[in-house]
Design a protein around this motif. Structure first.
Motif, short mmCIF file in Angstrom:
data_model
loop_
_atom_site.label_atom_id
_atom_site.label_comp_id
_atom_site.label_asym_id
_atom_site.label_seq_id
_atom_site.Cartn_x
_atom_site.Cartn_y
_atom_site.Cartn_z
N ALA A 1 29.80 -108.95 24.39
CA ALA A 1 30.67 -107.85 23.98
C ALA A 1 31.47 -108.25 22.74
CB ALA A 1 31.61 -107.50 25.11
N GLU A 2 31.78 -107.21 21.92
CA GLU A 2 32.49 -107.45 20.66
C GLU A 2 33.85 -108.13 20.91
OE1 GLU A 2 31.44 -107.02 17.60
OE2 GLU A 2 33.35 -107.48 16.65
N ARG A 3 34.50 -107.73 22.02
CA ARG A 3 35.84 -108.29 22.26
C ARG A 3 35.80 -109.76 22.62
NH1 ARG A 3 36.55 -108.38 27.81
NH2 ARG A 3 34.92 -107.21 28.88
N ASP A 4 34.61 -110.28 22.94
CA ASP A 4 34.49 -111.69 23.27
C ASP A 4 34.31 -112.58 22.05
OD1 ASP A 4 34.82 -111.54 25.96
OD2 ASP A 4 32.72 -111.01 26.32
N VAL A 5 34.17 -111.93 20.89
CA VAL A 5 33.99 -112.73 19.67
C VAL A 5 35.36 -113.21 19.18
CG1 VAL A 5 33.16 -112.75 17.30
CG2 VAL A 5 31.92 -111.47 19.05
N LEU A 6 35.57 -114.53 19.22
CA LEU A 6 36.84 -115.08 18.77
C LEU A 6 36.81 -115.34 17.28
CD1 LEU A 6 37.69 -117.67 21.55
CD2 LEU A 6 38.96 -115.62 21.01
N LEU A 7 35.66 -115.76 16.81
CA LEU A 7 35.55 -116.09 15.39
C LEU A 7 34.17 -115.71 14.89
CD1 LEU A 7 36.79 -119.31 13.73
CD2 LEU A 7 34.46 -118.61 13.32
N ARG A 8 34.13 -115.10 13.70
CA ARG A 8 32.84 -114.73 13.14
C ARG A 8 32.80 -115.17 11.68
NH1 ARG A 8 32.44 -109.29 14.22
NH2 ARG A 8 31.08 -109.58 16.01
N ALA A 9 31.87 -116.05 11.36
CA ALA A 9 31.69 -116.47 9.97
C ALA A 9 30.45 -115.74 9.45
CB ALA A 9 31.50 -117.97 9.89
N GLN A 10 30.65 -115.01 8.34
CA GLN A 10 29.52 -114.23 7.80
C GLN A 10 29.18 -114.73 6.41
OE1 GLN A 10 31.74 -110.59 8.50
NE2 GLN A 10 29.95 -109.73 9.48
N SER A 11 28.03 -115.36 6.30
CA SER A 11 27.50 -115.83 5.02
C SER A 11 28.57 -116.50 4.16
CB SER A 11 26.89 -114.64 4.28
OG SER A 11 26.29 -115.11 3.10
N VAL A 12 29.12 -117.58 4.66
CA VAL A 12 30.19 -118.29 3.96
C VAL A 12 29.60 -119.27 2.94
CG1 VAL A 12 32.09 -119.92 4.23
CG2 VAL A 12 31.81 -118.06 5.87
N TRP A 13 30.07 -119.15 1.71
CA TRP A 13 29.67 -120.06 0.62
C TRP A 13 30.92 -120.72 0.07
CZ3 TRP A 13 24.59 -119.94 -1.91
CH2 TRP A 13 23.69 -119.05 -1.31
N LYS A 14 30.79 -121.96 -0.33
CA LYS A 14 31.94 -122.62 -0.97
C LYS A 14 31.43 -123.62 -2.00
CE LYS A 14 36.00 -123.70 -1.89
NZ LYS A 14 36.88 -122.69 -2.48
N LYS A 15 31.99 -123.54 -3.20
CA LYS A 15 31.58 -124.52 -4.20
C LYS A 15 32.74 -125.41 -4.61
CE LYS A 15 31.95 -121.18 -7.95
NZ LYS A 15 31.24 -120.51 -9.03
N TYR A 16 32.41 -126.61 -5.02
CA TYR A 16 33.40 -127.57 -5.49
C TYR A 16 32.95 -128.15 -6.82
CZ TYR A 16 36.28 -127.85 -1.28
OH TYR A 16 37.15 -127.57 -0.28
#
Lengths: 284, 421
Positions: free
Chosen positions: B2-17
């Motif tokens: 169920a949607e309410r059970d989602v505590l954290l959702r990472a969607q296509s995370v990119w990070k450059k340094y």
């Protein structure tokens, strides 16, 4: 039903939603109170714990600068008009406001730099650092006011009763002016260490060119030049009020106050946006 | 789910340094200006000296779940935690957090060395968003959990590293977030403290919170995690059932070290007195690539003796993933003493009911007189036993459990003795 708070981290610029940004800023400022207070207490308690003289260090800066200007005035290097109050007391009061401005200017960069380790690891309202910096400046100012009471008693001077709260309230513009400049100095100061050095040197020069420890009148050479210095008004207004001297600076200081306020909000937005980006690159 | 059970959702995370500090700071200024001009920061091009630290990472954390983040050093685990935690902004993508989140990343960093442990508790609690009134009821519990009753009034400067970490850890543990992030913190502290802390983590998870756990300790990961995400060079290689991901992680780890180790141990130094030429694992008379069925197997080594040795012994072991010896013995080898030439040593293991994990054979040729190891070799690839992992045990024998109705015939002598102790 429990209310679940939702937080979103995304690449989008926070300025794209100004309303949301404003409400976030207010929320963070509110939630930063306790932490700001704790950080202030931590720094305040830790500051003097390893010193022999302790709180004496809080009193020394205005005493030293007062002494310096007294010496220069005695030597007639700097000419002064006759005053209705004692010269040392007059200079000392000016130095209190000057130091308040200076602390507000310098403390934000110092506090943020010292929290580097924390900023790179924990997400907390960064506003608390500014609150802690402001707290430090204000408490030192308050402690110095105690010394002023002693001096007044010693010099048999009793300020008009209405003047005391007025003189304290009138310190706010000087404080805000220092704080907005201090906040604006944080991002470049973090990037380039030169700014911290330049600030120490620059404020020394600024003290000399600001007529706090000496006097300028219409007959003084280059007097128009002094009039460009906002500190002349920001410091002389509360001082004149304290001594019950008629002051012409109130409207100008009101204008400076509003300007500082606008600059403070701008500085705050820049601070919020830039500090995480800079620390992400500097690391711990 | 169920949607309410989602505590954290990472969607296509990119990070450059950026690799170069000065360039990085210049880019920083440009990024600040771009942010202030409210233009889009979702730039996917790399500027000179930049690299991707995270690429297209997506996953979800549900209530009651513990997600393990695994990967070699530099795989992007810490960067991902920083993005989740809001310390750094993703270059692209989005992280959605429903509830409160607390990261336990070097909390001791906020401690002021001249202040006492007690004073520092209030500061750290405030950093975690709790005021004095809220934390006061827990103070004694925190001090007790950190095992610092005697030292709490002493300045933190006098604490050992372990004491500082214990204190930092204990404070965060009592704050009860919806999501707890643990980054290698459990590796500090003694065994008793680690055990206690793991129990606490399990408690948080049971109260329908979620835990994100970063560790290189495979045993801890197995014990705590229901799901795992394997990162390699900033990319999500595998995401799913913990046991499966951990196995893949182990295989990749050993494969990585295998390359370098094989070069070092085989056929490089011709001047060596004894040299390992080759080795292998066989089952049912055939060579095997890495997975064995439960049953007898053979490990063989070909060695070359260049100089005669007066008395040689073999030290033979079989290690599990935690490098605990499952088998370990020493055997004198008169056949190899006083000779030169090429020899094959084979070690035949009988049926040992090994559980479905990874194992690493080890051998060393020892000079009996000086006890010096002339050649030692730990197979970095090892082998795994196929089948399903049924529990934490090292062995998985066919144990039968019988339950029958019966009469109570009084306390047995054995239980009587145990009870009287």
């Amino acid at each position: 039903m429990t209310i679940v708070t939702q937080t979103v981290h995304s690449a989008e610029s926070v300025l794209r939603r100004p309303g949301q940004l404003a409400s976030l800023m207010v929320r963070d400022l509110w939630s930063a109170r306790e932490l700001g207070w704790r950080l202030f207490l931590r720094d305040f308690n830790a500051q003097y714990r390893q010193t022999l003289l302790g709180f004496v260090w809080a009193f020394l800066p205005p005493l030293m600068t007062t002494g310096m200007f007294l010496f220069l005035n005695r030597a007639n290097v700097l000419k002064s008009d006759t005053l209705p109050v004692s010269m040392p007391l007059y200079i000392f009061v000016g130095m209190l406001y000057w130091q308040l401005f200076l602390d507000c200017l310098q403390n934000p960069l110092k506090v943020v730099e010292s929290a580097r380790n924390l900023i790179t690891k924990v997400d907390f309202p960064r506003e608390s650092l500014v609150i802690a910096a402001l707290g430090q400046s204000l408490v030192t100012f308050a402690v110095r006011l105690l010394l002023l009471i002693v001096f007044c008693a010693f010099g048999h001077f009793i300020p008009p009763i209405w003047a005391i709260p007025l003189a304290i309230a009138a310190a706010v513009p000087a404080m805000l002016f220092g704080l907005c400049l201090g906040l604006l100095a944080v991002p470049p100061g973090l990037l380039f260490k030169d700014l911290g050095q330049a600030m120490t040197l620059g404020t020394m020069f600024l003290l000399v060119v600001t007529p706090v420890g000496y006097f300028v009148n219409a007959a003084s050479p280059g007097h128009w030049y002094y009039r460009l210095n906002p500190l002349l008004y920001l410091i002389n207004l509360p001082r004149d009020l304290f001594f019950g001297i008629t002051t012409p600076y109130a409207p100008l200081v009101g204008f400076l106050f509003l300007g500082s306020l606008a600059l403070l909000i701008t500085g705050w937005v820049i601070f919020r946006i830039s500090v995480p980006i800079i620390f992400e690159r500097l690391g711990a | 789910m169920a949607e309410r059970d989602v505590l954290l959702r990472a969607q296509s995370v990119w990070k450059k340094y950026c690799r170069d500090l000065k360039t990085s700071l210049m880019y920083g200024v440009a990024d600040v200006v771009r942010e202030l001009s409210a233009s889009s920061n979702e730039v996917l091009d790399l500027r000179p000296h930049e690299f991707w630290s995270l690429q297209d990472i997506s996953f979800e954390l549900h209530r009651g779940e513990t997600l393990g983040l695994v990967g070699a050093n530099g795989a992007g685990k810490s960067t991902l935690l920083k993005v989740l935690n809001g310390v750094v902004k993703p270059t692209r993508g989005r992280v959605e957090i429903n509830g409160t989140m607390q990261a336990l990343i070097e909390l001791g960093g906020a401690f002021s060395p001249v202040l006492s442990g007690r004073e520092n508790i209030f500061v750290s609690a405030a950093i975690l968003g709790f005021n004095k009134r809220e934390i006061t009821p827990y103070i004694d519990e925190i001090i007790e959990f950190a095992e610092l009753e005697e030292f709490i009034e002493a300045p933190v400067a006098t604490y050992s590293t372990g004491m500082r970490v214990r204190l930092g850890f204990s404070i965060a543990m009592f704050i009860k977030p919806d999501i707890l992030i643990l980054d290698e913190v459990l590796s500090v502290g003694d065994y008793a403290f680690q055990t206690k802390s793991l129990e606490r983590v399990a408690e948080i998870r049971e109260k329908a919170g979620g835990v994100i756990f970063v560790s290189h300790n495979v045993n801890q990961l197995r014990r705590l995690c229901s799901k795992c995400l394997l990162l390699e060079h900033g990319k999500a290689v595998l995401y799913g059932d913990a046991a499966e991901v951990i196995e893949e992680y182990m295989l990749r780890q050993v494969a990585m070290t295998a390359d370098s180790k094989r070069k070092r141990s085989v056929g490089l130094d011709d001047d060596e007195a004894v040299r390992l030429l080759s080795w292998g694992i066989e089952q049912s008379g055939a060579g095997t690539k890495g997975t064995l069925a439960m049953g007898p197997f053979q490990v063989w080594y070909t060695i070359q003796i260049n100089e005669k040795q007066s008395a040689l012994s073999l030290d033979v072991s079989l290690f599990n993933e935690a490098m605990q010896p499952i088998v370990d013995f020493m055997q004198p080898c008169p056949e190899l003493s006083g000779v030169t030439g090429v020899y094959t040593i084979s070690i035949d293991y009988p049926h040992i009911p090994l559980s479905a994990r990874q194992y690493f054979p080890y051998i060393s040729v020892v000079d009996q007189n000086s006890l010096r190891k002339i050649v030692k070799f730990l197979d970095p690839v090892g082998f795994s036993i196929g089948g399903k992992l049924t529990g934490r045990g090292m062995l998985a024998p066919d144990v039968t459990v019988n339950i029958e109705p019966g009469d109570y015939a009084g306390v047995s002598p054995r239980s009587e003795e145990a009870l009287s102790r």
